[in-house]
Design a protein around this motif. Sequence first.
Motif, PDB file in Angstrom:
ATOM      1  N   ALA A 183       0.854  -1.195   0.000  1.00  0.00           N
ATOM      2  CA  ALA A 183       0.000   0.000   0.000  1.00  0.00           C
ATOM      3  C   ALA A 183       0.886   1.240   0.000  1.00  0.00           C
ATOM      4  O   ALA A 183       1.461   1.609   1.016  1.00  0.00           O
ATOM      5  N   ARG A 184       1.002   1.859  -1.122  1.00  0.00           N
ATOM      6  CA  ARG A 184       1.827   3.058  -1.273  1.00  0.00           C
ATOM      7  C   ARG A 184       0.935   4.287  -1.321  1.00  0.00           C
ATOM      8  O   ARG A 184      -0.219   4.202  -1.745  1.00  0.00           O
ATOM      9  N   PRO A 185       1.464   5.438  -0.946  1.00  0.00           N
ATOM     10  CA  PRO A 185       0.696   6.668  -1.162  1.00  0.00           C
ATOM     11  C   PRO A 185       0.455   6.834  -2.666  1.00  0.00           C
ATOM     12  O   PRO A 185       1.349   6.589  -3.472  1.00  0.00           O
ATOM     13  N   VAL A 186      -0.753   7.203  -3.017  1.00  0.00           N
ATOM     14  CA  VAL A 186      -1.110   7.316  -4.435  1.00  0.00           C
ATOM     15  C   VAL A 186      -0.363   8.496  -5.047  1.00  0.00           C
ATOM     16  O   VAL A 186      -0.520   9.635  -4.631  1.00  0.00           O
ATOM     17  N   ALA A 220       7.681  -8.235  -1.501  1.00  0.00           N
ATOM     18  CA  ALA A 220       7.559  -7.043  -0.663  1.00  0.00           C
ATOM     19  C   ALA A 220       8.913  -6.364  -0.468  1.00  0.00           C
ATOM     20  O   ALA A 220       9.012  -5.138  -0.487  1.00  0.00           O
ATOM     21  N   ALA A 221       9.970  -7.153  -0.309  1.00  0.00           N
ATOM     22  CA  ALA A 221      11.309  -6.583  -0.123  1.00  0.00           C
ATOM     23  C   ALA A 221      11.787  -5.871  -1.384  1.00  0.00           C
ATOM     24  O   ALA A 221      12.476  -4.853  -1.315  1.00  0.00           O
ATOM     25  N   ALA A 222      11.427  -6.384  -2.554  1.00  0.00           N
ATOM     26  CA  ALA A 222      11.850  -5.771  -3.819  1.00  0.00           C
ATOM     27  C   ALA A 222      11.266  -4.373  -3.986  1.00  0.00           C
ATOM     28  O   ALA A 222      11.890  -3.510  -4.605  1.00  0.00           O
ATOM     29  N   LEU A 223      10.103  -4.145  -3.433  1.00  0.00           N
ATOM     30  CA  LEU A 223       9.502  -2.808  -3.528  1.00  0.00           C
ATOM     31  C   LEU A 223      10.353  -1.751  -2.832  1.00  0.00           C
ATOM     32  O   LEU A 223      10.428  -0.612  -3.267  1.00  0.00           O
ATOM     33  N   ASP A 224      11.003  -2.143  -1.747  1.00  0.00           N
ATOM     34  CA  ASP A 224      11.802  -1.190  -0.971  1.00  0.00           C
ATOM     35  C   ASP A 224      13.203  -0.984  -1.544  1.00  0.00           C
ATOM     36  O   ASP A 224      13.825   0.034  -1.304  1.00  0.00           O
ATOM     37  N   ARG A 225      13.713  -1.967  -2.300  1.00  0.00           N
ATOM     38  CA  ARG A 225      15.090  -1.872  -2.811  1.00  0.00           C
ATOM     39  C   ARG A 225      15.238  -0.954  -4.005  1.00  0.00           C
ATOM     40  O   ARG A 225      16.320  -0.466  -4.284  1.00  0.00           O
TER      41      ARG A 225
END
Length: 166
Positions: free
Chosen positions: A62-65, A149-154
């Motif tokens: 869930a990211r800020p739009v 999920a980890a790939a989203l942050d990298r």
Amino acid sequence: MIRPELRAHLIRQREAYVAGLTLAASLWVATRGGWFLAAVGLPLAALAAGWLVLALRRARFARPVSDPGVVDLDEGRIGYWGTGGAVLGGTMALEDLTEIRLLILKDSQFWRLKSRDGQALLVPVAAVGSEKLFDAFAGLPGIDMGALAAALDRRITAQSLWRRPG
């Protein structure tokens, strides 16, 4: 009043907070004495711990739009409806999905979904409704949701995260 950043954080993480409170309440019940309360509280605590792990992973989706368009999930079909420009949108059935990649284009992250017939659908990570993709991806065979999920942050430029086995 509550600061806007804190409000956004609480809304994004609300499921994780509820799961954490459920875990704490279950452990409290289990420690009130007696075998019966322990037999009720400990299984509930195990379920709540699993729920907490899933809630934390789902919250990373869930990211800020900040990207245009809307993501929809309906009866096993992922749909993205863009606003024009480079990414128009389309739909793809989950059973036809063969590969998931994470791309960065013009400083925005995109899911690149590839189908059996070679067509690709680009879905912005920060589009409205993109958090629904967590549940859609979770049902795919052999997928590692923790790695996703980890790939989203990298923020790696291009990375293949899943391929359909066989």
